[in-house]
Design an enzyme around this catalytic site. Sequence first.
Site, PDB file in Angstrom:
ATOM      1  N   TYR A 291      26.298  29.274  -1.416  1.00 19.73           N
ATOM      2  CA  TYR A 291      26.067  29.954  -0.140  1.00 19.73           C
ATOM      3  C   TYR A 291      27.353  29.958   0.687  1.00 19.73           C
ATOM      4  O   TYR A 291      27.818  28.905   1.150  1.00 19.73           O
ATOM      5  CB  TYR A 291      24.955  29.284   0.667  1.00 19.73           C
ATOM      6  CG  TYR A 291      23.584  29.317   0.038  1.00 19.73           C
ATOM      7  CD1 TYR A 291      23.259  30.236  -0.959  1.00 19.73           C
ATOM      8  CD2 TYR A 291      22.589  28.439   0.451  1.00 19.73           C
ATOM      9  CE1 TYR A 291      21.991  30.264  -1.528  1.00 19.73           C
ATOM     10  CE2 TYR A 291      21.320  28.464  -0.104  1.00 19.73           C
ATOM     11  CZ  TYR A 291      21.030  29.366  -1.098  1.00 19.73           C
ATOM     12  OH  TYR A 291      19.773  29.393  -1.661  1.00 19.73           O
TER      13      TYR A 291
ATOM     14  N   ARG B  58      20.909  42.802   1.667  1.00 25.08           N
ATOM     15  CA  ARG B  58      19.628  43.487   1.816  1.00 25.08           C
ATOM     16  C   ARG B  58      19.782  45.002   1.959  1.00 25.08           C
ATOM     17  O   ARG B  58      18.807  45.742   1.740  1.00 25.08           O
ATOM     18  CB  ARG B  58      18.881  42.930   3.036  1.00 25.08           C
ATOM     19  CG  ARG B  58      18.521  41.457   2.925  1.00 25.08           C
ATOM     20  CD  ARG B  58      17.917  40.931   4.210  1.00 25.08           C
ATOM     21  NE  ARG B  58      18.864  41.003   5.325  1.00 25.08           N
ATOM     22  CZ  ARG B  58      18.557  40.714   6.588  1.00 25.08           C
ATOM     23  NH1 ARG B  58      17.325  40.321   6.897  1.00 25.08           N
ATOM     24  NH2 ARG B  58      19.464  40.798   7.544  1.00 25.08           N
TER      25      ARG B  58
ATOM     26  N   TYR C 281      11.005  29.836  -1.495  1.00 23.15           N
ATOM     27  CA  TYR C 281      12.021  30.458  -0.647  1.00 23.15           C
ATOM     28  C   TYR C 281      11.627  31.899  -0.314  1.00 23.15           C
ATOM     29  O   TYR C 281      10.789  32.498  -0.972  1.00 23.15           O
ATOM     30  CB  TYR C 281      13.413  30.391  -1.283  1.00 23.15           C
ATOM     31  CG  TYR C 281      13.678  31.241  -2.504  1.00 23.15           C
ATOM     32  CD1 TYR C 281      14.075  32.575  -2.388  1.00 23.15           C
ATOM     33  CD2 TYR C 281      13.613  30.707  -3.787  1.00 23.15           C
ATOM     34  CE1 TYR C 281      14.360  33.347  -3.504  1.00 23.15           C
ATOM     35  CE2 TYR C 281      13.902  31.465  -4.909  1.00 23.15           C
ATOM     36  CZ  TYR C 281      14.279  32.794  -4.760  1.00 23.15           C
ATOM     37  OH  TYR C 281      14.563  33.555  -5.878  1.00 23.15           O
TER      38      TYR C 281
ATOM     39  N   ASP D 269      17.728  22.832   3.109  1.00 18.89           N
ATOM     40  CA  ASP D 269      18.008  23.321   1.763  1.00 18.89           C
ATOM     41  C   ASP D 269      19.224  24.239   1.814  1.00 18.89           C
ATOM     42  O   ASP D 269      19.242  25.224   2.542  1.00 18.89           O
ATOM     43  CB  ASP D 269      16.811  24.085   1.201  1.00 18.89           C
ATOM     44  CG  ASP D 269      17.079  24.601  -0.203  1.00 18.89           C
ATOM     45  OD1 ASP D 269      16.867  23.826  -1.159  1.00 18.89           O
ATOM     46  OD2 ASP D 269      17.526  25.762  -0.350  1.00 18.89           O
TER      47      ASP D 269
ATOM     48  N   GLN E  57      11.703  25.631  -7.149  1.00 21.93           N
ATOM     49  CA  GLN E  57      11.917  26.487  -5.987  1.00 21.93           C
ATOM     50  C   GLN E  57      11.823  27.947  -6.440  1.00 21.93           C
ATOM     51  O   GLN E  57      12.771  28.494  -6.985  1.00 21.93           O
ATOM     52  CB  GLN E  57      13.290  26.208  -5.375  1.00 21.93           C
ATOM     53  CG  GLN E  57      13.515  26.969  -4.085  1.00 21.93           C
ATOM     54  CD  GLN E  57      14.853  26.642  -3.431  1.00 21.93           C
ATOM     55  OE1 GLN E  57      15.550  27.544  -2.975  1.00 21.93           O
ATOM     56  NE2 GLN E  57      15.219  25.369  -3.387  1.00 21.93           N
TER      57      GLN E  57
END
Length: 322
Positions: free
Chosen positions: A61, A235, A209, A56, A181
């Site tokens: 990305y 993050r 995910y 995936d 998803q």
Amino acid sequence: MQTRKLGNSDLHITPVGFGAWAVGGSGWQFAWGSQDDTDSIAAIHRALELGVNWIDTAAVYGLGHSEEVVARALKSWSGPRPYVFTKCGLRWDEQGQVQKVLSADSIRRELEESLRRLSVDTIDLYQIHWPPDPDSPALEEGWCTLANLKREGKVRWIGVSNFNVEQLRRAEEIAPVTSLQPRYSLVHPEVEGEILPYCLRQGIGVVVYSPMASGLLTGAMTRERAVRLPNDDWRSGDPDFTEPKLSRNLALVAVLRKIAKRHNRAVGKVAIAWTLRHPAVTGAIVGARNAQQSEGVMRAGELRLADEELNEINTFLVETLV
């Protein structure tokens, strides 16, 4: 590795698929920091060697780089060809800033660009990455476009990501939804309330995910590491990786570690197995940045948690509910 049928499709997927978000590398709005392409390719190859049969990715990305890395990995892979899933609807400017665009012309351009980067003739599962924000009839335009692309044979099956129940209903009025998803993990179980039951009733496949909560539940994340996350890793500013939530999440990891030790498995496998135990979930997208990480988690679908272990986890969740 056993497979499960994905929604209304003819795709039979392994419980775990390779997630190619992080392999896109740095230099864009939602990057995971720098990433070595050689490591990425080794991670993909090891996942495929372990039996994983789907990858995936998404156009956004790495601003196209993830799809290019996937193509390189498949070109040098001599085994059975895995299914390739990708997504559309997030466009970027010259500064790498991302916005949602679901117009027909834009999606058609995106598809052609993804086909070129992936070096494939068709996409096995093409997904709308995010619904419009604020919500609008652009959802219908985007979904109509995907339905047309399926009829034209440019994509085999079509799905959506991050849709709520009402948005799923709107899409279903136009064309069947093969899959959803959603984000789903022990840290973010919100879809259990309405979305997963709806998908189960409607026969919509679900590929979740971030089952390891973007690395929080791997067992490798520590308080010190969370503080040291580089600025180019999205993050570093996420509430799950900072206080007060970080302490609770690390305490959850301690619970999972005890269970993992009983099975002689990695902590991340327990987190993934927890998501796969839900009857609505067809598969879990699991990222890895090198072959060693793939080794540790890609066969998580083989782990079955006992009722008492699920109760241990649930007790912790209830007692620490904010």
